[in-house]
Write an enzyme that holds these catalytic residues in place. Structure first.
Site, PDB file in Angstrom:
ATOM      1  N   ASN A   1      28.822  19.688  23.156  1.00  0.00           N
ATOM      2  CA  ASN A   1      28.496  18.183  22.593  1.00  0.00           C
ATOM      3  C   ASN A   1      27.864  18.163  21.039  1.00  0.00           C
ATOM      4  O   ASN A   1      28.343  17.421  20.252  1.00  0.00           O
ATOM      5  CB  ASN A   1      27.498  17.498  23.438  1.00  0.00           C
ATOM      6  CG  ASN A   1      27.787  17.101  24.788  1.00  0.00           C
ATOM      7  OD1 ASN A   1      28.944  16.314  24.780  1.00  0.00           O
ATOM      8  ND2 ASN A   1      27.244  17.396  25.576  1.00  0.00           N
ATOM      9  N   THR A   2      27.248  19.415  20.681  1.00  0.00           N
ATOM     10  CA  THR A   2      26.757  19.651  19.351  1.00  0.00           C
ATOM     11  C   THR A   2      27.591  20.728  18.445  1.00  0.00           C
ATOM     12  O   THR A   2      27.840  20.321  17.337  1.00  0.00           O
ATOM     13  CB  THR A   2      25.297  19.821  19.414  1.00  0.00           C
ATOM     14  OG1 THR A   2      24.694  18.927  20.244  1.00  0.00           O
ATOM     15  CG2 THR A   2      24.628  19.846  18.137  1.00  0.00           C
TER      16      THR A   2
ATOM     17  N   ASP B   1      33.959  27.775  23.347  1.00  0.00           N
ATOM     18  CA  ASP B   1      33.293  26.852  24.083  1.00  0.00           C
ATOM     19  C   ASP B   1      32.839  25.584  23.113  1.00  0.00           C
ATOM     20  O   ASP B   1      32.069  25.968  22.426  1.00  0.00           O
ATOM     21  CB  ASP B   1      32.042  27.454  24.718  1.00  0.00           C
ATOM     22  CG  ASP B   1      31.019  26.529  25.442  1.00  0.00           C
ATOM     23  OD1 ASP B   1      31.610  25.306  25.963  1.00  0.00           O
ATOM     24  OD2 ASP B   1      29.810  26.676  25.642  1.00  0.00           O
TER      25      ASP B   1
ATOM     26  N   ASP C   1      32.059  23.053  30.875  1.00  0.00           N
ATOM     27  CA  ASP C   1      30.963  23.834  30.989  1.00  0.00           C
ATOM     28  C   ASP C   1      29.959  24.148  32.243  1.00  0.00           C
ATOM     29  O   ASP C   1      29.686  25.186  32.438  1.00  0.00           O
ATOM     30  CB  ASP C   1      29.799  23.293  29.857  1.00  0.00           C
ATOM     31  CG  ASP C   1      29.483  21.980  30.082  1.00  0.00           C
ATOM     32  OD1 ASP C   1      30.258  21.242  31.187  1.00  0.00           O
ATOM     33  OD2 ASP C   1      28.447  21.740  29.543  1.00  0.00           O
TER      34      ASP C   1
END
Length: 244
Positions: free
Chosen positions: A10-11, A7, A96
């Site tokens: 964004n971070t 997965d 997601d």
């Protein structure tokens, strides 16, 4: 033998090993490294993998996994999923968000579910009647703190706290309580409205910052920080069975 779930958020990138629908191990990294992934796997064998991304670099990761000898499903807007979709622009729906919806429907079949994902953005999505109904997107907890610092001249860079106060008595407290309680009121408003729209609504909190809100918002709420991983695994298994 395991399913490898990747997965790309964004971070961070999250890796998980799933066996018979159960999470066996997980880790996260700032960027993909085949060597680091192989070291983490050790002697454990991943028989298949799925890669989903919120930031658009899934193709290279999927190719790298195939290069390691792992058959890999790339989760794209064209990928079939075991859930109906009422979204008017499915090509723009975050992977997601859809994966979490699939996970919620698999865990709570027949229930109407409101999924609140506390990440870089806060998303609230409704699953009901075996379909993704739609939802809401707003800035996440840390994004709100960052905006206060970046777009003002004097406010400090802060993060969340565990304390709940009736009123902030310093700039630090005022910012922390303002951001966190403000987000609480926002979520409570959505939950109240959705309970009026969907009978027997189940509310699930997920995402990295969910821990700051489970105790603050009390209204028959379940916390499941692995909901996206569960959904990605369900999508992978759906394609495995479809091929047989």
């Amino acid at each position: 033998m395991y399913n490898l779930i990747v997965d790309i958020g964004n971070t961070f990138i999250k890796y998980a090993l799933m066996e018979r629908g159960e999470l066996r191990d997980e880790c996260r990294a700032e960027r993909f490294s085949g060597g680091a992934l192989t070291a983490w796997l050790g002697g454990r064998r991943a028989v298949r993998a799925i890669v989903g991304s919120s930031r658009g670099d899934a193709s290279a990761v999927a190719a790298a996994l195939r290069g390691l000898g792992i058959p890999t499903l790339l989760f794209t807007p064209e990928t079939a999923v075991p859930l109906g979709n009422d979204y008017l622009t499915p090509e723009t729906l975050g992977r997601d968000r859809l994966a979490a919806a699939v996970g919620a429907d698999a865990l709570y079949p027949g229930r109407s579910v409101l999924i609140v994902d506390f990440g870089t953005a806060v998303t609230l999505d409704v699953v009901s009647g075996g379909r993704f109904r739609g939802g809401f997107i707003s800035p996440g907890l840390r994004s709100r703190f960052r905006a206060l610092h970046d777009y003002t001249a004097a406010l400090p860079a802060l993060g969340p706290c565990d304390e709940t106060l009736p009123v902030g008595r310093s700039t630090r407290e005022a910012m922390q309580q303002g951001v966190q309680q403000g987000l609480c009121y926002e979520i409570e408003g959505h939950v109240g409205r959705m309970r009026g729209e969907f009978d027997d609504l189940l509310v699930i909190f997920t995402g990295g910052d969910a821990e700051y809100f489970v105790k603050r918002i009390k209204n028959t709420i379940f916390a499941d920080c692995d909901l996206v991983l569960t959904g990605l695994n369900r999508i992978l298994e759906y394609h495995v069975h479809a091929e047989k």
